[in-house]
Motif scaffolding. Structure first.
Motif, PDB file in Angstrom:
ATOM      1  N   ALA A  12      27.780  45.110  43.765  1.00  0.00           N
ATOM      2  CA  ALA A  12      28.584  44.577  42.660  1.00  0.00           C
ATOM      3  C   ALA A  12      29.967  45.234  42.607  1.00  0.00           C
ATOM      4  O   ALA A  12      30.936  44.629  42.155  1.00  0.00           O
ATOM      5  N   LEU A  13      30.039  46.489  43.072  1.00  0.00           N
ATOM      6  CA  LEU A  13      31.323  47.195  43.065  1.00  0.00           C
ATOM      7  C   LEU A  13      32.125  46.939  44.343  1.00  0.00           C
ATOM      8  O   LEU A  13      33.256  47.404  44.469  1.00  0.00           O
ATOM      9  N   GLY A  14      31.515  46.236  45.306  1.00  0.00           N
ATOM     10  CA  GLY A  14      32.214  45.929  46.558  1.00  0.00           C
ATOM     11  C   GLY A  14      32.473  47.159  47.407  1.00  0.00           C
ATOM     12  O   GLY A  14      33.513  47.266  48.064  1.00  0.00           O
ATOM     13  N   LEU A  54      32.658  42.416  42.471  1.00  0.00           N
ATOM     14  CA  LEU A  54      33.654  42.165  41.424  1.00  0.00           C
ATOM     15  C   LEU A  54      34.849  43.112  41.507  1.00  0.00           C
ATOM     16  O   LEU A  54      35.838  42.921  40.809  1.00  0.00           O
ATOM     17  N   PHE A  55      34.745  44.170  42.315  1.00  0.00           N
ATOM     18  CA  PHE A  55      35.789  45.188  42.371  1.00  0.00           C
ATOM     19  C   PHE A  55      36.176  45.463  43.819  1.00  0.00           C
ATOM     20  O   PHE A  55      35.472  45.072  44.739  1.00  0.00           O
ATOM     21  N   THR A  56      37.269  46.198  43.975  1.00  0.00           N
ATOM     22  CA  THR A  56      37.613  46.773  45.279  1.00  0.00           C
ATOM     23  C   THR A  56      37.678  48.291  45.084  1.00  0.00           C
ATOM     24  O   THR A  56      37.674  48.773  43.950  1.00  0.00           O
ATOM     25  N   SER A  57      37.780  49.028  46.190  1.00  0.00           N
ATOM     26  CA  SER A  57      37.911  50.493  46.100  1.00  0.00           C
ATOM     27  C   SER A  57      39.106  50.877  45.230  1.00  0.00           C
ATOM     28  O   SER A  57      39.048  51.802  44.421  1.00  0.00           O
ATOM     29  N   GLU A  58      40.222  50.130  45.386  1.00  0.00           N
ATOM     30  CA  GLU A  58      41.452  50.443  44.633  1.00  0.00           C
ATOM     31  C   GLU A  58      41.219  50.275  43.133  1.00  0.00           C
ATOM     32  O   GLU A  58      41.710  51.068  42.327  1.00  0.00           O
TER      33      GLU A  58
END
Length: 317
Positions: free
Chosen positions: A65-67, A203-207
């Motif tokens: 979910a956090l990618g 829903l997210f990328t590391s950044e």
């Protein structure tokens, strides 16, 4: 974007993240909440629960979910530090070449971390604290964000190596997973015994996650909230003047300064996901049990009288 707008945005992101994880993880609301708070603060978590409570599935679902990149390390008595960190090999040109181990990932699932000897447990210490590893005298930085989510089974103590206090202190939270309710278990059985597969979207990328971690640190905290957190941690130390009779009777050791730091960081994140722009004492209380429970040590008297660590922390709150 202003910080106020960023906090409002975070509330929306957090709720959509929870519902995305809820496609696969039924129940375990507290465990999901504290796991996400630790990630938003850049901390590590220890998940404690009996087999079959979806500890591994929870970590896997959260990373999807956090990618983020996800690696699972199954800790066993014969696991070596090089199996985690990587090792140097001679290539065709007779040059040493470093082959990266599974630690080079965003989320590490350290499965049954207490099944491996202290030498191998210690291989995680530098990575958890410094976000880097040293192999054969060479220093390698880990890719950010980096989290260790470790699991432990509280029943079986045979053939295990309890984590030393120094390593336990590196974990921001110790999260207890409870048995599901009857209704939740019915849902679990329905969803896992049918042919319908739930897809979890990233829903997210590391950044994005690094930006959230910076935002959490920028949230202001009033002095009285910081003083409350520090006083609370001070009360867990049996030799301090603030210690209550219960603490003096039932505890051998109290929590160190890292507990105070984590209480404030987690209170900031707890406030932010609830749409508040600054944490209050209630936010500190909400995160106190999972932050303090693995940092204080009970004595034999507490065990004999059936007093749990949660009872002692609750009495202090």
């Amino acid at each position: 974007m202003s910080d106020v707008k960023a906090v409002n945005e975070l509330v929306v992101q957090y709720n959509s993240l929870k519902s995305e994880i809820g496609k696969v993880i039924i129940g375990q609301q507290e465990a999901v909440k504290f796991t996400l708070i630790s990630i938003f603060c850049g901390g590590h978590s220890l998940l404690i629960g009996v087999p079959g409570l979806a500890k591994t599935l929870l970590v896997n679902t959260v990373s999807n979910a956090l990618g983020l990149n996800f690696k699972r390390i199954q800790f066993t008595p014969d696991l070596m530090p090089s199996d985690i960190l990587g090792s140097e090999i001679l290539d065709q040109n007779r040059q040493f070449k470093f082959i990266k181990g599974p630690i080079f990932s965003n989320i590490i699932l350290a499965d049954e971390i207490n099944r491996t000897p202290p030498k191998t447990q210690a291989a995680l210490l530098e990575a958890m604290q410094e976000r880097s590893v040293t192999v054969s005298g060479n220093h390698y930085k880990l890719e950010l964000p980096f989290f260790v989510l470790a699991t432990q089974n509280p029943i079986e103590q045979e053939g295990t190596y309890p984590l030393p206090e120094a390593q336990l202190d590196r974990f921001m939270f110790s999260i207890n997973l409870e048995y599901p309710s009857f209704k939740e278990e019915v849902e679990v059985v329905k969803s896992t015994t049918s042919n319908i597969e739930q897809k979890v979207n990233a829903l997210f990328t590391s950044e994005d996650i690094i930006a959230i971690q910076k935002l959490i640190r920028k949230i202001p905290v009033t002095d009285n909230v910081i003083e409350y957190a520090v006083t609370l941690v001070g009360k867990t130390r049996p030799k301090s003047n603030e210690a209550t009779d219960m603490v003096k009777s039932y505890l051998d050791w109290g929590a160190g300064p890292r507990a105070s730091q984590n209480l404030i960081l987690a209170a900031k994140a707890h406030a932010a996901i609830n749409g508040k722009y600054s944490p209050d004492i209630e936010d500190v209380k909400s995160v106190a049990i999972p932050i303090l429970s693995h940092r204080i040590v009970k004595n034999y008297k507490a065990d004999a009288e059936g007093i749990s660590i949660a009872d002692i922390i609750t009495s202090l709150l």
